[in-house]
Design an enzyme around this catalytic site. Structure first.
Site, PDB file in Angstrom:
ATOM      1  N   TYR A 162     -20.098  18.651 -70.562  1.00  0.00           N
ATOM      2  CA  TYR A 162     -20.262  19.292 -69.256  1.00  0.00           C
ATOM      3  C   TYR A 162     -21.382  20.323 -69.405  1.00  0.00           C
ATOM      4  CZ  TYR A 162     -15.669  17.421 -67.854  1.00  0.00           C
ATOM      5  OH  TYR A 162     -14.611  16.600 -67.544  1.00  0.00           O
ATOM      6  N   HIS A 202      -9.581  10.923 -76.735  1.00  0.00           N
ATOM      7  CA  HIS A 202     -10.564  11.967 -77.060  1.00  0.00           C
ATOM      8  C   HIS A 202      -9.834  13.249 -77.442  1.00  0.00           C
ATOM      9  CE1 HIS A 202     -14.597  10.488 -75.192  1.00  0.00           C
ATOM     10  NE2 HIS A 202     -13.971   9.530 -75.832  1.00  0.00           N
ATOM     11  N   LYS A 257      -9.190  15.785 -62.467  1.00  0.00           N
ATOM     12  CA  LYS A 257      -7.769  15.899 -62.123  1.00  0.00           C
ATOM     13  C   LYS A 257      -7.290  14.963 -61.002  1.00  0.00           C
ATOM     14  CE  LYS A 257      -6.311  18.947 -65.007  1.00  0.00           C
ATOM     15  NZ  LYS A 257      -6.673  18.108 -66.146  1.00  0.00           N
ATOM     16  N   TYR A 316      -6.994  21.298 -69.106  1.00  0.00           N
ATOM     17  CA  TYR A 316      -7.772  20.055 -69.140  1.00  0.00           C
ATOM     18  C   TYR A 316      -6.895  18.873 -69.571  1.00  0.00           C
ATOM     19  CZ  TYR A 316     -11.767  16.952 -69.472  1.00  0.00           C
ATOM     20  OH  TYR A 316     -12.638  15.902 -69.272  1.00  0.00           O
ATOM     21  N   PRO A 333     -14.386  16.872 -58.785  1.00  0.00           N
ATOM     22  CA  PRO A 333     -14.129  16.088 -60.001  1.00  0.00           C
ATOM     23  C   PRO A 333     -14.331  16.836 -61.314  1.00  0.00           C
ATOM     24  CG  PRO A 333     -16.156  15.355 -58.937  1.00  0.00           C
ATOM     25  CD  PRO A 333     -15.526  16.352 -58.022  1.00  0.00           C
TER      26      PRO A 333
HETATM   27  P1  RFL Z   1      -7.665   6.096 -53.224  1.00  0.00           P
HETATM   28  O1  RFL Z   1      -8.123   5.634 -54.562  1.00  0.00           O
HETATM   29  O2  RFL Z   1      -8.644   6.629 -52.275  1.00  0.00           O
HETATM   30  O3  RFL Z   1      -6.905   4.860 -52.576  1.00  0.00           O
HETATM   31  C1  RFL Z   1      -6.453   4.882 -51.230  1.00  0.00           C
HETATM   32  C2  RFL Z   1      -6.419   3.447 -50.719  1.00  0.00           C
HETATM   33  O4  RFL Z   1      -5.937   3.437 -49.377  1.00  0.00           O
HETATM   34  C3  RFL Z   1      -6.725   2.541 -48.625  1.00  0.00           C
HETATM   35  N1  RFL Z   1      -6.628   2.900 -47.201  1.00  0.00           N
HETATM   36  C4  RFL Z   1      -5.848   2.242 -46.317  1.00  0.00           C
HETATM   37  N2  RFL Z   1      -5.044   1.187 -46.455  1.00  0.00           N
HETATM   38  C5  RFL Z   1      -4.404   0.743 -45.355  1.00  0.00           C
HETATM   39  N3  RFL Z   1      -4.553   1.308 -44.120  1.00  0.00           N
HETATM   40  C6  RFL Z   1      -5.355   2.367 -43.926  1.00  0.00           C
HETATM   41  N4  RFL Z   1      -5.487   2.933 -42.721  1.00  0.00           N
HETATM   42  C7  RFL Z   1      -6.047   2.882 -45.066  1.00  0.00           C
HETATM   43  N5  RFL Z   1      -6.908   3.912 -45.243  1.00  0.00           N
HETATM   44  C8  RFL Z   1      -7.251   3.906 -46.543  1.00  0.00           C
HETATM   45  C9  RFL Z   1      -8.116   2.689 -49.189  1.00  0.00           C
HETATM   46  O5  RFL Z   1      -8.943   1.562 -48.916  1.00  0.00           O
HETATM   47  C10 RFL Z   1      -7.823   2.851 -50.678  1.00  0.00           C
HETATM   48  O6  RFL Z   1      -7.823   1.606 -51.363  1.00  0.00           O
HETATM   49  O7  RFL Z   1      -6.504   7.198 -53.365  1.00  0.00           O
HETATM   50  P2  RFL Z   1      -5.358   7.357 -54.469  1.00  0.00           P
HETATM   51  O8  RFL Z   1      -4.673   6.034 -54.740  1.00  0.00           O
HETATM   52  O9  RFL Z   1      -4.555   8.512 -54.053  1.00  0.00           O
HETATM   53  O10 RFL Z   1      -6.152   7.676 -55.826  1.00  0.00           O
HETATM   54  C11 RFL Z   1      -6.864   8.875 -55.970  1.00  0.00           C
HETATM   55  C12 RFL Z   1      -8.036   8.682 -56.916  1.00  0.00           C
HETATM   56  O11 RFL Z   1      -8.771   7.558 -56.499  1.00  0.00           O
HETATM   57  C13 RFL Z   1      -8.949   9.916 -56.952  1.00  0.00           C
HETATM   58  O12 RFL Z   1      -8.183  11.095 -56.973  1.00  0.00           O
HETATM   59  C14 RFL Z   1      -9.870   9.935 -58.197  1.00  0.00           C
HETATM   60  O13 RFL Z   1     -10.765   8.878 -58.165  1.00  0.00           O
HETATM   61  C15 RFL Z   1     -10.643  11.252 -58.269  1.00  0.00           C
HETATM   62  N6  RFL Z   1     -11.622  11.297 -59.377  1.00  0.00           N
HETATM   63  C16 RFL Z   1     -11.211  11.574 -60.673  1.00  0.00           C
HETATM   64  N7  RFL Z   1      -9.911  11.753 -60.952  1.00  0.00           N
HETATM   65  C17 RFL Z   1      -9.498  11.972 -62.252  1.00  0.00           C
HETATM   66  O14 RFL Z   1      -8.286  12.138 -62.480  1.00  0.00           O
HETATM   67  N8  RFL Z   1     -10.387  11.989 -63.302  1.00  0.00           N
HETATM   68  C18 RFL Z   1     -11.712  11.816 -63.102  1.00  0.00           C
HETATM   69  O15 RFL Z   1     -12.453  11.784 -64.086  1.00  0.00           O
HETATM   70  C19 RFL Z   1     -12.185  11.621 -61.744  1.00  0.00           C
HETATM   71  N9  RFL Z   1     -13.480  11.432 -61.489  1.00  0.00           N
HETATM   72  C20 RFL Z   1     -12.964  11.074 -59.115  1.00  0.00           C
HETATM   73  C21 RFL Z   1     -13.896  11.156 -60.216  1.00  0.00           C
HETATM   74  C22 RFL Z   1     -13.427  10.751 -57.831  1.00  0.00           C
HETATM   75  C23 RFL Z   1     -14.765  10.543 -57.612  1.00  0.00           C
HETATM   76  N10 RFL Z   1     -15.135  10.218 -56.274  1.00  0.00           N
HETATM   77  C24 RFL Z   1     -16.155   9.343 -55.911  1.00  0.00           C
HETATM   78  C25 RFL Z   1     -14.295  10.625 -55.168  1.00  0.00           C
HETATM   79  C26 RFL Z   1     -15.228  10.946 -60.004  1.00  0.00           C
HETATM   80  C27 RFL Z   1     -15.682  10.663 -58.705  1.00  0.00           C
HETATM   81  C28 RFL Z   1     -17.165  10.500 -58.550  1.00  0.00           C
HETATM   82  C1  PHB Z   2     -16.023  10.182 -65.114  1.00  0.00           C
HETATM   83  O1  PHB Z   2     -16.141   9.620 -66.226  1.00  0.00           O
HETATM   84  O2  PHB Z   2     -16.223   9.571 -64.057  1.00  0.00           O
HETATM   85  C2  PHB Z   2     -15.626  11.601 -65.070  1.00  0.00           C
HETATM   86  C3  PHB Z   2     -15.221  12.238 -66.241  1.00  0.00           C
HETATM   87  C4  PHB Z   2     -14.876  13.585 -66.212  1.00  0.00           C
HETATM   88  C5  PHB Z   2     -14.932  14.264 -65.014  1.00  0.00           C
HETATM   89  C6  PHB Z   2     -15.313  13.634 -63.850  1.00  0.00           C
HETATM   90  C7  PHB Z   2     -15.669  12.289 -63.877  1.00  0.00           C
HETATM   91  O3  PHB Z   2     -14.604  15.594 -65.001  1.00  0.00           O
END
Ligand code: RFL
Ligand code: PHB
Length: 391
Positions: free
Chosen positions: A202, A74, A298, A385, A294
């Site tokens: 957004y 994008h 990042k 961004y 989110p």
């Molecule tokens: P995770 O993905 O939470 O994975 C951690 C893993 O550790 C396991 N765990 C354990 N395993 C063994 N023993 C234990 N005691 C444990 N406790 C936990 C868990 O089951 C899990 O599998 O962390 P990690 O790997 O650091 O990754 C981080 C990302 O997942 C997170 O930062 C992103 O998803 C955040 N996020 C976004 N990030 C972006 O860069 N771009 C985005 O567009 C974006 N959108 C989002 C998001 C996060 C969201 N939510 C729901 C939090 C949108 C949403 C809605």
């Molecule tokens: C997503 O597609 O889940 C998403 C994209 C951009 C954001 C947050 C979440 O800033």
């Protein structure tokens, strides 16, 4: 039973799996321990936008082929205010773009590569405990299939997310935690419908923030700002689509294609940083170390850059240079705090904060009007961004 490895990685989210893949490529043994099943990890719908830095890391890990085939580069995003859409030309302003490719797909590619390389991974590891990270003999204990197991290792990588066991195992006096909790959440909906716009939108609206995102040309991801005590069960698909239409300009709402949800969930918004990130032979990375709201997309990207720094530091260590490990925390935190600032400022700019009154609303308006009129302000937003460089 006891086994040995060089790096025990706790957590098979994107941080843990990416670190494992990169270390293995440099000949460093590792075992990944995950408390959930692989299917459960793949079922969590989360991030969708990758910075170039994260794309580069996936290339270095040898898992970028499908992303380059199926991901959508994008060149811009849109910000909508007062029912007017304004484009931020990311590529024109910075020379860089972002990649739309879901976290689920990144995780699947990493899991496939790990399996193909026959690298050891234990899913459904129960009662994971870490011990001795302040001594010369760090160990990880867990149970699996009714048996007690121990891993002896040189280092422990805490990649176990915000609720994991690693950060919680650090003595309170050794760690400082900074936190801001926002007074709302995001209600997300995934559907097999074409995105309403080729680029993300957004939306700052009187009724609350909205985001039009996507996973592919046929799969959309939408979000609505919702109250913290809201429940997914309160939101029928129809109610979601109706509320989204109300927050979009009429012409955009008219183009919205709706359909049944594949998934709906509510996520609270939080900013959080733990300092430092090293405790003897324990290193924290990804959501175990920090959380961003989110809005700036990042979280996953910061996880990738943490892993990049940690990978370099561990590689230097095994090649005879220990200094990298000493600098990991400081190097990673310098980038983390800048991404925290950007995520916080995007969140403050785009959401409705009734508690900030009419003055707060006017400040948002002035800031957005300034942004859309200033090449310098748009460049600053675009530069953050697409992702700051890894120093
Ligand atoms: P995770 O993905 O939470 O994975 C951690 C893993 O550790 C396991 N765990 C354990 N395993 C063994 N023993 C234990 N005691 C444990 N406790 C936990 C868990 O089951 C899990 O599998 O962390 P990690 O790997 O650091 O990754 C981080 C990302 O997942 C997170 O930062 C992103 O998803 C955040 N996020 C976004 N990030 C972006 O860069 N771009 C985005 O567009 C974006 N959108 C989002 C998001 C996060 C969201 N939510 C729901 C939090 C949108 C949403 C809605
Ligand atoms: C997503 O597609 O889940 C998403 C994209 C951009 C954001 C947050 C979440 O800033």
């Amino acid at each position: 039973m006891s086994r040995k490895t060089q790096v025990a990685i706790i957590g098979a989210g994107p941080s843990g799996l990416l670190l494992g893949q990169l270390l293995a490529r440099n000949g460093i043994d590792n075992i990944v321990l995950e408390q959930r099943s692989a299917e459960y990890v793949l079922g969590r719908i989360r991030a969708g936008v990758l910075e170039q830095v994260a794309v580069d890391m996936l290339e270095q890990a040898g898992v970028a082929e499908r992303m380059h085939r199926e991901g959508l580069p994008h060149d811009g995003i849109e910000l909508c205010f007062n029912d007017q859409r304004h484009r931020i030309d990311l590529h024109g302003l910075t020379g860089k773009r972002v990649m739309v490719y879901g976290q689920t797909e990144v995780t699947r590619d990493l899991m496939d590569a790990r399996r193909a390389a026959a690298l050891p991974t234990v899913y459904e590891a129960e009662n994971v405990r870490i011990e001795g990270f302040d001594t010369a003999r760090p160990r990880v204990h867990y149970e699996h299939g009714g048996r007690r197991e121990t891993i002896e290792c040189d280092f422990i990588a805490g990649c176990d997310g915000f609720h994991g066991v690693c950060r919680a195992s650090v003595p309170a006096g050794a760690i400082t935690q900074h936190e801001k909790v926002y007074p709302f959440g995001w209600l997300g909906l995934l559907s097999d419908t074409p995105p309403v716009n080729p680029e993300l939108i957004y939306v700052n609206h009187e009724r609350g923030f909205a985001l039009c995102s996507q996973r592919s040309l046929t799969r959309s991801r939408y979000y609505l700002q919702c109250s913290l005590d809201d429940k997914v069960e309160n939101w029928s698909d129809e109610a979601f689509w109706q509320e989204l239409r109300r927050r979009l300009p009429a012409a955009t709402a008219a183009e919205l294609v709706t359909g049944p949800s594949l998934e709906k969930s509510i996520a609270p918004l939080r900013s959080f940083v733990a300092e430092p990130l090293r405790f003897g032979s324990l290193f924290l990375a990804g959501d175990a170390a920090h959380i961003v709201p989110p809005t700036g997309a990042k979280g996953l990207n910061l996880a990738a850059s943490d892993v990049g720094y940690l990978w370099q530091a561990l590689t230097d260590h095994y090649r005879g240079d220990a200094k990298g490990l000493d600098h990991y925390s400081q190097r990673a935190l310098a980038r983390i705090w800048k991404a925290e600032r950007f995520s916080w400022s995007m969140t403050m700019l785009m959401h409705k904060f009734p508690e900030n009154g009419s003055f707060g609303a006017r400040m948002q308006q002035a800031e957005l009007e300034y942004l859309f009129s200033s090449q310098a302000a748009m460049t600053a937003l675009a530069e953050n961004y697409v992702g700051l460089p890894m120093a």
